[in-house]
Design an enzyme around this catalytic site. Structure first.
Site, mmCIF file in Angstrom:
data_model
loop_
_atom_site.group_PDB
_atom_site.id
_atom_site.type_symbol
_atom_site.label_atom_id
_atom_site.label_comp_id
_atom_site.label_asym_id
_atom_site.label_seq_id
_atom_site.Cartn_x
_atom_site.Cartn_y
_atom_site.Cartn_z
ATOM 1 N N LYS A 158 43.663 -6.833 -67.703
ATOM 2 C CA LYS A 158 43.682 -7.914 -68.508
ATOM 3 C C LYS A 158 42.884 -7.406 -70.093
ATOM 4 O O LYS A 158 43.377 -7.524 -71.037
ATOM 5 C CB LYS A 158 43.119 -9.113 -68.195
ATOM 6 C CG LYS A 158 43.988 -9.668 -66.977
ATOM 7 C CD LYS A 158 43.379 -11.034 -66.684
ATOM 8 C CE LYS A 158 42.024 -11.207 -66.061
ATOM 9 N NZ LYS A 158 41.710 -10.360 -64.725
ATOM 10 N N ARG B 19 42.389 -20.370 -64.045
ATOM 11 C CA ARG B 19 42.522 -19.580 -62.843
ATOM 12 C C ARG B 19 42.621 -20.472 -61.780
ATOM 13 O O ARG B 19 42.564 -20.316 -60.710
ATOM 14 C CB ARG B 19 41.026 -19.000 -62.863
ATOM 15 C CG ARG B 19 40.731 -17.730 -63.640
ATOM 16 C CD ARG B 19 39.472 -17.092 -63.175
ATOM 17 N NE ARG B 19 39.083 -16.608 -64.462
ATOM 18 C CZ ARG B 19 38.877 -15.010 -64.234
ATOM 19 N NH1 ARG B 19 38.987 -14.396 -63.046
ATOM 20 N NH2 ARG B 19 38.621 -14.577 -65.578
ATOM 21 N N ARG C 281 34.740 1.347 -63.127
ATOM 22 C CA ARG C 281 34.653 0.716 -64.529
ATOM 23 C C ARG C 281 33.259 0.802 -64.825
ATOM 24 O O ARG C 281 32.166 0.486 -64.157
ATOM 25 C CB ARG C 281 35.074 -0.630 -64.351
ATOM 26 C CG ARG C 281 34.791 -1.335 -65.672
ATOM 27 C CD ARG C 281 35.340 -2.783 -65.949
ATOM 28 N NE ARG C 281 35.136 -3.570 -64.638
ATOM 29 C CZ ARG C 281 35.557 -4.756 -64.671
ATOM 30 N NH1 ARG C 281 36.548 -5.288 -65.461
ATOM 31 N NH2 ARG C 281 35.435 -5.602 -63.669
ATOM 32 N N ARG D 185 29.300 -3.671 -63.817
ATOM 33 C CA ARG D 185 28.897 -5.021 -63.927
ATOM 34 C C ARG D 185 28.434 -5.513 -62.358
ATOM 35 O O ARG D 185 28.932 -5.081 -61.408
ATOM 36 C CB ARG D 185 30.267 -5.838 -64.082
ATOM 37 C CG ARG D 185 30.674 -6.066 -65.584
ATOM 38 C CD ARG D 185 31.955 -6.558 -65.887
ATOM 39 N NE ARG D 185 32.607 -7.810 -64.889
ATOM 40 C CZ ARG D 185 33.710 -8.178 -65.234
ATOM 41 N NH1 ARG D 185 34.369 -7.821 -66.341
ATOM 42 N NH2 ARG D 185 34.124 -8.926 -64.291
ATOM 43 N N ARG E 271 36.488 -11.546 -55.581
ATOM 44 C CA ARG E 271 37.317 -12.184 -56.488
ATOM 45 C C ARG E 271 38.815 -11.915 -56.200
ATOM 46 O O ARG E 271 39.589 -12.779 -56.691
ATOM 47 C CB ARG E 271 37.010 -11.236 -57.592
ATOM 48 C CG ARG E 271 35.669 -11.613 -58.302
ATOM 49 C CD ARG E 271 34.808 -10.274 -58.964
ATOM 50 N NE ARG E 271 35.588 -9.739 -60.250
ATOM 51 C CZ ARG E 271 35.543 -8.502 -60.599
ATOM 52 N NH1 ARG E 271 34.873 -7.734 -59.874
ATOM 53 N NH2 ARG E 271 35.992 -8.285 -61.470
HETATM 54 P P1 AP5 Z 1 39.938 -4.293 -67.150
HETATM 55 O O1 AP5 Z 1 40.652 -4.198 -68.232
HETATM 56 O O2 AP5 Z 1 38.500 -4.279 -67.315
HETATM 57 O O3 AP5 Z 1 40.561 -5.285 -65.933
HETATM 58 P P2 AP5 Z 1 40.492 -6.831 -66.036
HETATM 59 O O4 AP5 Z 1 41.711 -7.556 -65.603
HETATM 60 O O5 AP5 Z 1 39.952 -7.353 -67.308
HETATM 61 O O6 AP5 Z 1 39.421 -6.908 -64.817
HETATM 62 P P3 AP5 Z 1 38.169 -8.044 -64.707
HETATM 63 O O7 AP5 Z 1 37.382 -7.237 -63.715
HETATM 64 O O8 AP5 Z 1 37.391 -7.967 -66.020
HETATM 65 O O9 AP5 Z 1 38.755 -9.440 -64.422
HETATM 66 P P4 AP5 Z 1 38.165 -10.493 -63.867
HETATM 67 O O10 AP5 Z 1 39.066 -11.648 -63.820
HETATM 68 O O11 AP5 Z 1 37.574 -10.338 -62.372
HETATM 69 O O12 AP5 Z 1 36.872 -10.843 -64.736
HETATM 70 P P5 AP5 Z 1 36.367 -11.765 -66.028
HETATM 71 O O13 AP5 Z 1 35.461 -10.945 -66.835
HETATM 72 O O14 AP5 Z 1 37.682 -12.488 -66.630
HETATM 73 O O15 AP5 Z 1 40.335 -2.884 -66.182
HETATM 74 C C1 AP5 Z 1 39.452 -2.458 -64.949
HETATM 75 C C2 AP5 Z 1 39.132 -1.120 -65.054
HETATM 76 O O16 AP5 Z 1 40.633 -0.469 -64.864
HETATM 77 C C3 AP5 Z 1 38.616 -0.429 -66.287
HETATM 78 O O17 AP5 Z 1 37.714 0.428 -66.063
HETATM 79 C C4 AP5 Z 1 39.855 0.039 -67.178
HETATM 80 O O18 AP5 Z 1 39.570 1.157 -67.815
HETATM 81 C C5 AP5 Z 1 40.730 0.714 -65.985
HETATM 82 N N1 AP5 Z 1 42.121 0.405 -66.320
HETATM 83 C C6 AP5 Z 1 42.697 -0.558 -66.960
HETATM 84 N N2 AP5 Z 1 44.052 -0.311 -67.209
HETATM 85 C C7 AP5 Z 1 44.133 1.050 -66.394
HETATM 86 C C8 AP5 Z 1 45.242 1.654 -66.377
HETATM 87 N N3 AP5 Z 1 46.620 1.213 -66.484
HETATM 88 N N4 AP5 Z 1 45.108 2.885 -65.492
HETATM 89 C C9 AP5 Z 1 43.926 3.235 -65.045
HETATM 90 N N5 AP5 Z 1 42.903 2.382 -65.407
HETATM 91 C C10 AP5 Z 1 42.983 1.209 -66.022
HETATM 92 O O19 AP5 Z 1 35.744 -12.905 -65.068
HETATM 93 C C11 AP5 Z 1 34.536 -12.625 -64.694
HETATM 94 C C12 AP5 Z 1 33.968 -13.890 -63.990
HETATM 95 O O20 AP5 Z 1 33.903 -14.963 -64.905
HETATM 96 C C13 AP5 Z 1 34.945 -14.625 -62.782
HETATM 97 O O21 AP5 Z 1 34.945 -13.652 -61.611
HETATM 98 C C14 AP5 Z 1 34.431 -15.950 -62.546
HETATM 99 O O22 AP5 Z 1 33.144 -16.054 -61.927
HETATM 100 C C15 AP5 Z 1 34.294 -16.294 -64.117
HETATM 101 N N6 AP5 Z 1 35.189 -16.810 -64.748
HETATM 102 C C16 AP5 Z 1 35.881 -16.543 -66.076
HETATM 103 N N7 AP5 Z 1 36.704 -17.331 -66.410
HETATM 104 C C17 AP5 Z 1 37.128 -18.323 -65.301
HETATM 105 C C18 AP5 Z 1 37.623 -19.228 -65.231
HETATM 106 N N8 AP5 Z 1 38.662 -19.860 -66.137
HETATM 107 N N9 AP5 Z 1 37.455 -20.136 -64.257
HETATM 108 C C19 AP5 Z 1 36.276 -19.846 -63.234
HETATM 109 N N10 AP5 Z 1 35.581 -18.915 -63.293
HETATM 110 C C20 AP5 Z 1 35.759 -17.975 -64.378
#
Ligand code: AP5
Length: 222
Positions: A13, A88, A127, A160, A171
């Site tokens: 994402k 979410r 990552r 992270r 997660r």
């Molecule tokens: P990356 O693009 O970083 O993946 P992502 O989908 O953004 O994953 P996240 O881990 O950031 O998502 P998340 O939902 O757990 O965390 P968020 O920060 O939103 O890609 C991952 C890796 O793969 C990278 O190294 C990238 O280079 C690689 N990659 C990407 N595409 C690739 C490909 N095609 N091939 C190979 N490699 C690839 O949220 C964090 C926390 O915040 C949550 O856990 C929660 O505690 C809180 N939070 C945030 N929003 C809410 C909400 N709405 N409600 C409640 N809690 C919330």
């Protein structure tokens, strides 16, 4: 355009939203990035959410909904945004519908990336993230130009806290149990575009770009 990006942790994402922002000049509103910046700055909001984020649990809905309203009404998002990380839960999705009504915003599409669990785990384990500007890298597929240094701001990269094995499991479980049900909500609004998230960064972006061009031309879902 106002878009929502839904995908399991590690599906890409953040990576793909950054590419959309670059090519479509559509600001990315990443709840995770903003909350991590709040934690780093030691703000009251950051202090209240750290206990959840560090172990991979969702931040409570009531905190997130107020936070989201504060964000989407900012000037920089006045002409649109790509929402990465919200909603979410079904409760957040329904609250977001209400916010869109309140501010007279139109939701153009919901993009869903599909990636299998084994690949998610492999991506998250390798990552590396810049805690200063939020840029994200992968040791193999998207390495920084200089080892362990952010290309964007020159800060040292780290892993992270929630990319530990235990937090990744939590997660993914929360995504399956609490986030997946909202797909049905948007399906009934005919807003969903399902995208295969497996392949190179460029291949996945190519699929997303095709969908965005379609929405741009037609102003509606496929
Ligand atoms: P990356 O693009 O970083 O993946 P992502 O989908 O953004 O994953 P996240 O881990 O950031 O998502 P998340 O939902 O757990 O965390 P968020 O920060 O939103 O890609 C991952 C890796 O793969 C990278 O190294 C990238 O280079 C690689 N990659 C990407 N595409 C690739 C490909 N095609 N091939 C190979 N490699 C690839 O949220 C964090 C926390 O915040 C949550 O856990 C929660 O505690 C809180 N939070 C945030 N929003 C809410 C909400 N709405 N409600 C409640 N809690 C919330």
């Amino acid at each position: 355009m106002r878009l929502i990006f839904i995908a399991p942790p590690g599906a890409g994402k953040g990576t793909q939203s950054a590419l959309i922002t670059e090519n479509y000049h559509l600001p990315q509103l990443s709840t995770g990035n903003i909350l991590r910046a709040e934690i780093k700055a030691g703000t009251p909001l950051g202090n209240s959410v750290a206990q959840y984020i560090n172990v991979g649990e969702f931040v409570p809905d009531e905190i997130m909904i107020q936070f989201l309203e504060d964000q989407i009404t900012k000037e920089k998002y006045a002409n649109g945004f790509i929402l990465d990380g919200f909603p979410r839960t079904l409760y957040q999705a329904i609250s977001l519908d209400r916010l869109f009504l309140k501010y007279n915003f139109k939701l153009d599409a919901v993009l869903i990336l599909y990636v299998q669990k084994s690949e998610l785990i492999a991506r998250l384990a390798a990552r590396r993230t810049c805690l200063n500007c939020g840029a994200s890298y992968h040791l193999e597929y998207k390495p920084p130009k200089v080892f362990n240094i952010c290309d964007v701001c020159g800060s040292t990269l780290t892993q992270r806290k929630d990319d530990s094995e235990e937090s990744i499991k939590t997660r993914i479980r929360n995504y399956n149990n609490l986030t997946m049900p909202i797909i049905e909500h948007y399906d009934s609004m005919n807003l969903i575009h399902r995208i295969d998230g497996v392949g190179t960064l460029d291949q996945v972006y190519g699929r997303i770009d095709k969908v965005l061009k379609y929405i741009d031309r037609n102003g509606l879902s496929q």
